[in-house]
Write a protein that holds these residues in place. Structure first.
Motif: not given
Length: 194
Positions: A11-12, A45, A47, A56, A58, A89-91, A93, A96-97
């Protein structure tokens, strides 16, 4: 494959308001002030899930370098969040989720009367545990919920747990605008919005 046997889904990495505050050793109210008063933080940035922003990670980890007065990142807190959300994992934008949902979206997706039914199903083990708990709120990856839907529907008593296909499509393609998709102003902000 039984739910317990599945490998954990990647998961992000995300941060809610409480986690964002912890990353910079400030109170959660300060994060709200960065948004409303200082305007050094926005939702570009983030959601919006069940009416709350989730940034995010990131972006959150670099935020302190972008402010007029640089802010120091709490590296220990960052490491804790990464470990807590592993495997992740790194996202970079929001686009990209993968599709993510909270209680409001799950309630709408399954056409439930209210989110108490979701909480009860989670509490009894009939509904999968949340993939995240951020700022005290559960968040799920959408696709594993859809995979679990047939067994959830088969074991249902009194609640149909029928998927609304139009909401499912909107969640998958990022056009969902139903309950939970917007931040509802509260307190003074709500009074100003009227």
């Amino acid at each position: 494959m039984a739910r317990e046997d599945r490998p954990a889904a990647r998961k992000p990495y995300l941060a809610g308001g409480a986690e964002f505050a912890a990353l910079y050793d400030v109170k959660r109210l300060q994060v709200s002030q960065w948004i409303s008063r200082d305007q050094t933080l926005d939702y570009r940035y983030a959601k919006i899930i069940s009416g709350s922003p989730y940034w995010l990670l990131q972006f959150a980890r670099r935020f302190g370098e972008t402010t007029p007065r640089p802010r120091r990142l709490n590296e220990t807190e960052l490491a804790r969040l990464v470990e807590e959300q592993a495997p992740g994992y790194w996202v970079g934008e929001v686009e990209q989720l993968p599709p993510l949902v909270g209680q409001a979206e799950v309630t709408a997706l399954f056409r439930l009367e209210d989110s108490a039914l979701v909480r009860k199903a989670v509490g009894t083990g009939r509904f999968r545990p949340a993939d995240y708990t951020l700022s005290g709120s559960p968040i799920w990856l959408l696709e594993p919920i859809i995979e679990d839907a047939p067994s959830l529907q088969a074991s249902a008593r009194g609640v149909e747990w029928a998927i609304d296909e139009s909401i499912l499509t909107a969640l998958r393609d990022g056009t969902y605008d139903g309950p939970g998709s917007k931040i509802i102003p509260r307190g003074r902000a709500a009074a100003k919005a009227k």
